[in-house]
Design a protein around this motif. Structure first.
Motif, mmCIF file in Angstrom:
data_model
loop_
_atom_site.group_PDB
_atom_site.id
_atom_site.type_symbol
_atom_site.label_atom_id
_atom_site.label_comp_id
_atom_site.label_asym_id
_atom_site.label_seq_id
_atom_site.Cartn_x
_atom_site.Cartn_y
_atom_site.Cartn_z
ATOM 1 N N ILE A 1 5.102 -5.521 -26.280
ATOM 2 C CA ILE A 1 5.502 -6.919 -26.280
ATOM 3 C C ILE A 1 6.239 -7.186 -24.975
ATOM 4 O O ILE A 1 7.111 -6.406 -24.578
ATOM 5 N N LYS A 2 5.894 -8.268 -24.317
ATOM 6 C CA LYS A 2 6.540 -8.616 -23.048
ATOM 7 C C LYS A 2 7.956 -9.111 -23.315
ATOM 8 O O LYS A 2 8.178 -9.905 -24.237
ATOM 9 N N PRO A 3 8.921 -8.670 -22.507
ATOM 10 C CA PRO A 3 10.295 -9.143 -22.697
ATOM 11 C C PRO A 3 10.424 -10.664 -22.682
ATOM 12 O O PRO A 3 11.267 -11.217 -23.385
ATOM 13 N N PRO B 1 15.260 -2.256 -17.678
ATOM 14 C CA PRO B 1 15.348 -2.245 -16.215
ATOM 15 C C PRO B 1 14.280 -1.386 -15.540
ATOM 16 O O PRO B 1 13.832 -1.700 -14.448
ATOM 17 N N ILE B 2 13.887 -0.298 -16.207
ATOM 18 C CA ILE B 2 12.901 0.607 -15.606
ATOM 19 C C ILE B 2 12.199 1.379 -16.718
ATOM 20 O O ILE B 2 12.820 1.732 -17.725
ATOM 21 N N GLY B 3 10.919 1.605 -16.556
ATOM 22 C CA GLY B 3 10.170 2.392 -17.536
ATOM 23 C C GLY B 3 9.829 1.611 -18.791
ATOM 24 O O GLY B 3 10.144 0.433 -18.926
ATOM 25 N N LYS C 1 9.702 -3.787 -17.954
ATOM 26 C CA LYS C 1 10.057 -4.877 -17.060
ATOM 27 C C LYS C 1 8.791 -5.563 -16.572
ATOM 28 O O LYS C 1 7.832 -4.905 -16.185
ATOM 29 N N GLU C 2 8.832 -6.884 -16.617
ATOM 30 C CA GLU C 2 7.684 -7.653 -16.144
ATOM 31 C C GLU C 2 7.806 -7.854 -14.639
ATOM 32 O O GLU C 2 8.910 -8.017 -14.110
#
Length: 175
Positions: A42-44, A115-117, A168-169
């Motif tokens: 799911i996209k943030p 933030p990452i991954g 992260k997008e």
């Protein structure tokens, strides 16, 4: 005959967040029209608003109360999760056969911002023994422990859990 493998085990939610349990309550989690299923992405940007969470505890569940926690066991990065777990949301005293809006929000929803991954975000539902009137919100969101929380409030093992992945997008590129 092939054995089915629990996606909570494959995704290491069982292990990193909770212990093995037998699901006994149906919980559905939706961000808008998107249903959270174990391991889905799911996209943030679609998680800014808190999700719709419905607890269907079966017959004679009106007198039962539930607690929901949402955590990120991969904070700040999956390779170095030294803030494991980051607590995103706590709702208690949710009546059975309703949604979380009928419960008491102890810690306001904080949307995922990995933030990452690729991060896992787990929704863990517990059956309460009675109302949790004296519960206080954690002072900080990092280094939360779902297991210690459950032990402190006598919640036992979860009755339902579902998780999704998010990363992260990319920033919008201006032309």
């Amino acid at each position: 005959m092939a054995r089915s493998v629990d996606p909570l085990v494959v995704g290491k939610v069982i292990g990193d967040v909770i212990d093995m349990f037998v699901p006994s309550v149906h919980m559905s989690v939706h961000y808008g029209p998107k249903q959270v299923t174990n391991g889905c992405e799911i996209k943030p940007s679609t998680t800014v608003e808190r999700p719709n969470v419905h607890v269907a505890a079966g017959r004679h569940s009106d007198d039962k109360l539930f607690t929901l926690v949402m955590t990120d066991p991969d904070a700040p990065s999956p390779s170095e999760p030294n803030m494991r777990e980051w607590i995103h949301w706590i709702v208690t005293d949710i009546p059975g056969a309703t949604d979380v809006t009928q419960g008491r929000e102890i810690l306001a929803y904080s949307c995922p911002r990995p933030p990452i991954g690729i991060h896992r975000y787990a929704f863990v539902l517990f059956r309460q023994q009675g109302p949790l009137l004296m519960m206080m919100a954690p002072q900080v969101r990092q280094n939360f422990s779902t297991r210690e929380f459950a032990a402190e409030y006598g919640l036992g093992l979860p009755v339902a859990t579902v998780y999704f992945n998010a990363q992260k997008e990319p920033a919008n590129k201006k032309r």
